[in-house]
Write a protein that holds these residues in place. Structure first.
Motif, mmCIF file in Angstrom:
data_model
loop_
_atom_site.group_PDB
_atom_site.id
_atom_site.type_symbol
_atom_site.label_atom_id
_atom_site.label_comp_id
_atom_site.label_asym_id
_atom_site.label_seq_id
_atom_site.Cartn_x
_atom_site.Cartn_y
_atom_site.Cartn_z
ATOM 1 N N LYS A 1 1.947 -5.023 -14.244
ATOM 2 C CA LYS A 1 1.541 -3.634 -14.456
ATOM 3 C C LYS A 1 0.035 -3.462 -14.280
ATOM 4 O O LYS A 1 -0.421 -2.483 -13.690
ATOM 5 C CB LYS A 1 1.973 -3.167 -15.848
ATOM 6 N N ALA A 2 -0.739 -4.412 -14.784
ATOM 7 C CA ALA A 2 -2.198 -4.297 -14.724
ATOM 8 C C ALA A 2 -2.748 -4.508 -13.315
ATOM 9 O O ALA A 2 -3.776 -3.942 -12.974
ATOM 10 C CB ALA A 2 -2.845 -5.290 -15.687
ATOM 11 N N VAL A 3 -2.066 -5.295 -12.511
ATOM 12 C CA VAL A 3 -2.573 -5.560 -11.154
ATOM 13 C C VAL A 3 -1.784 -4.803 -10.089
ATOM 14 O O VAL A 3 -1.989 -5.028 -8.898
ATOM 15 C CB VAL A 3 -2.597 -7.078 -10.818
ATOM 16 N N SER A 4 -0.952 -3.883 -10.482
ATOM 17 C CA SER A 4 -0.085 -3.183 -9.525
ATOM 18 C C SER A 4 -0.867 -2.448 -8.435
ATOM 19 O O SER A 4 -0.362 -2.271 -7.328
ATOM 20 C CB SER A 4 0.850 -2.222 -10.248
ATOM 21 N N LYS A 5 -2.101 -2.048 -8.716
ATOM 22 C CA LYS A 5 -2.919 -1.384 -7.691
ATOM 23 C C LYS A 5 -3.225 -2.327 -6.520
ATOM 24 O O LYS A 5 -3.518 -1.878 -5.423
ATOM 25 C CB LYS A 5 -4.235 -0.887 -8.288
ATOM 26 N N LEU A 6 -3.147 -3.622 -6.764
ATOM 27 C CA LEU A 6 -3.422 -4.604 -5.715
ATOM 28 C C LEU A 6 -2.183 -4.996 -4.925
ATOM 29 O O LEU A 6 -2.287 -5.700 -3.936
ATOM 30 C CB LEU A 6 -4.014 -5.879 -6.328
ATOM 31 N N LEU A 7 -1.030 -4.550 -5.356
ATOM 32 C CA LEU A 7 0.216 -5.068 -4.792
ATOM 33 C C LEU A 7 0.735 -4.317 -3.575
ATOM 34 O O LEU A 7 1.875 -4.491 -3.196
ATOM 35 C CB LEU A 7 1.304 -5.088 -5.872
ATOM 36 N N ASN A 8 -0.081 -3.547 -2.928
ATOM 37 C CA ASN A 8 0.358 -2.800 -1.751
ATOM 38 C C ASN A 8 0.297 -3.698 -0.511
ATOM 39 O O ASN A 8 -0.498 -3.494 0.394
ATOM 40 C CB ASN A 8 -0.460 -1.522 -1.560
ATOM 41 N N ASN A 9 1.151 -4.705 -0.500
ATOM 42 C CA ASN A 9 1.319 -5.656 0.610
ATOM 43 C C ASN A 9 0.093 -6.510 0.903
ATOM 44 O O ASN A 9 0.051 -7.190 1.916
ATOM 45 C CB ASN A 9 1.755 -4.921 1.882
ATOM 46 N N LYS A 10 -0.914 -6.489 0.057
ATOM 47 C CA LYS A 10 -2.092 -7.319 0.280
ATOM 48 C C LYS A 10 -1.978 -8.662 -0.444
ATOM 49 O O LYS A 10 -2.521 -9.650 -0.003
ATOM 50 C CB LYS A 10 -3.354 -6.596 -0.190
ATOM 51 N N THR B 1 -4.852 -17.972 -5.655
ATOM 52 C CA THR B 1 -6.121 -17.416 -6.140
ATOM 53 C C THR B 1 -6.663 -16.266 -5.302
ATOM 54 O O THR B 1 -7.696 -15.697 -5.651
ATOM 55 C CB THR B 1 -7.183 -18.523 -6.227
ATOM 56 N N LYS B 2 -5.993 -15.872 -4.221
ATOM 57 C CA LYS B 2 -6.500 -14.763 -3.398
ATOM 58 C C LYS B 2 -6.655 -13.487 -4.214
ATOM 59 O O LYS B 2 -7.566 -12.705 -3.970
ATOM 60 C CB LYS B 2 -5.569 -14.514 -2.205
ATOM 61 N N ILE B 3 -5.780 -13.275 -5.168
ATOM 62 C CA ILE B 3 -5.855 -12.052 -5.978
ATOM 63 C C ILE B 3 -7.150 -12.001 -6.783
ATOM 64 O O ILE B 3 -7.683 -10.926 -7.057
ATOM 65 C CB ILE B 3 -4.621 -11.908 -6.881
ATOM 66 N N MET B 4 -7.683 -13.151 -7.144
ATOM 67 C CA MET B 4 -8.908 -13.185 -7.946
ATOM 68 C C MET B 4 -10.121 -12.703 -7.165
ATOM 69 O O MET B 4 -11.147 -12.400 -7.759
ATOM 70 C CB MET B 4 -9.143 -14.597 -8.493
ATOM 71 N N GLU B 5 -10.008 -12.598 -5.850
ATOM 72 C CA GLU B 5 -11.111 -12.062 -5.050
ATOM 73 C C GLU B 5 -11.397 -10.605 -5.404
ATOM 74 O O GLU B 5 -12.504 -10.125 -5.206
ATOM 75 C CB GLU B 5 -10.781 -12.172 -3.562
ATOM 76 N N LYS B 6 -10.407 -9.895 -5.919
ATOM 77 C CA LYS B 6 -10.543 -8.478 -6.262
ATOM 78 C C LYS B 6 -10.740 -8.244 -7.754
ATOM 79 O O LYS B 6 -10.955 -7.130 -8.190
ATOM 80 C CB LYS B 6 -9.301 -7.704 -5.805
ATOM 81 N N ILE B 7 -10.649 -9.296 -8.539
ATOM 82 C CA ILE B 7 -10.707 -9.169 -10.000
ATOM 83 C C ILE B 7 -12.010 -9.743 -10.519
ATOM 84 O O ILE B 7 -12.350 -10.895 -10.244
ATOM 85 C CB ILE B 7 -9.503 -9.862 -10.662
ATOM 86 N N GLU B 8 -12.730 -8.928 -11.290
ATOM 87 C CA GLU B 8 -13.969 -9.371 -11.937
ATOM 88 C C GLU B 8 -13.639 -10.221 -13.162
ATOM 89 O O GLU B 8 -14.219 -11.272 -13.381
ATOM 90 C CB GLU B 8 -14.800 -8.151 -12.344
ATOM 91 N N ASP B 9 -12.708 -9.724 -13.970
ATOM 92 C CA ASP B 9 -12.330 -10.424 -15.197
ATOM 93 C C ASP B 9 -10.930 -9.972 -15.597
ATOM 94 O O ASP B 9 -10.502 -8.864 -15.254
ATOM 95 C CB ASP B 9 -13.322 -10.112 -16.322
ATOM 96 N N ILE B 10 -10.237 -10.836 -16.317
ATOM 97 C CA ILE B 10 -8.893 -10.511 -16.790
ATOM 98 C C ILE B 10 -8.717 -11.149 -18.155
ATOM 99 O O ILE B 10 -9.178 -12.272 -18.397
ATOM 100 C CB ILE B 10 -7.821 -10.983 -15.783
ATOM 101 N N ASP B 11 -8.100 -10.409 -19.064
ATOM 102 C CA ASP B 11 -7.891 -10.897 -20.416
ATOM 103 C C ASP B 11 -6.466 -10.598 -20.829
ATOM 104 O O ASP B 11 -5.868 -9.610 -20.381
ATOM 105 C CB ASP B 11 -8.875 -10.237 -21.383
#
Length: 125
Positions: free
Chosen positions: A62-71, A96-106
């Protein structure tokens, strides 16, 4: 910077039933080997820990769903929930490719006799 959250709650009995009825196939589809070892080490409370990690994975999606548009590919086993040396859970993305778009996650997870809940906060770059 944008901040997104995800929260999930699940009945522990639902996860227990899935594990007991589907068995190893269910566990191996959802959880990594480290997660399985951790949950199984909890003996009688293992279903609470399996459920908490299930809720955590749902909250992550749910928190990363904005990144899930086929990328990016986020699968059940790509987001691994493990604990640090102090017992605090954290997210280890195996791809780890998803971490390229994430500054921090908790992440915060909790459980009681009947329910498990998780909340994830993501700060995007």
């Amino acid at each position: 910077m944008k901040i997104y959250t995800g929260t999930d709650i699940i009945e522990i009995e639902r996860v227990k039933n899935s594990i007991e009825n589907i068995g190893k196939k269910f566990i191996e589809e959802i959880y990594t080997q480290k997660e399985i070892e951790y949950c199984e080490s909890k003996k009688n409370a293992k279903y609470q820990h399996y459920a908490a990690r299930f809720a955590a994975k749902e909250a992550i999606f749910k928190a990363v769903s904005k990144l899930l548009n086929n990328k990016f590919d986020i699968s059940w086993k790509n987001a691994e929930i493990i604990n640090d040396e102090n017992g605090r859970p954290y997210i280890n993305f195996l791809d780890t490719k998803i971490m390229e778009k994430i500054e921090d996650i908790d992440i915060s997870i909790s459980h009681c006799k009947e329910y498990a809940v998780a909340t994830v906060v993501v700060m995007y770059k």
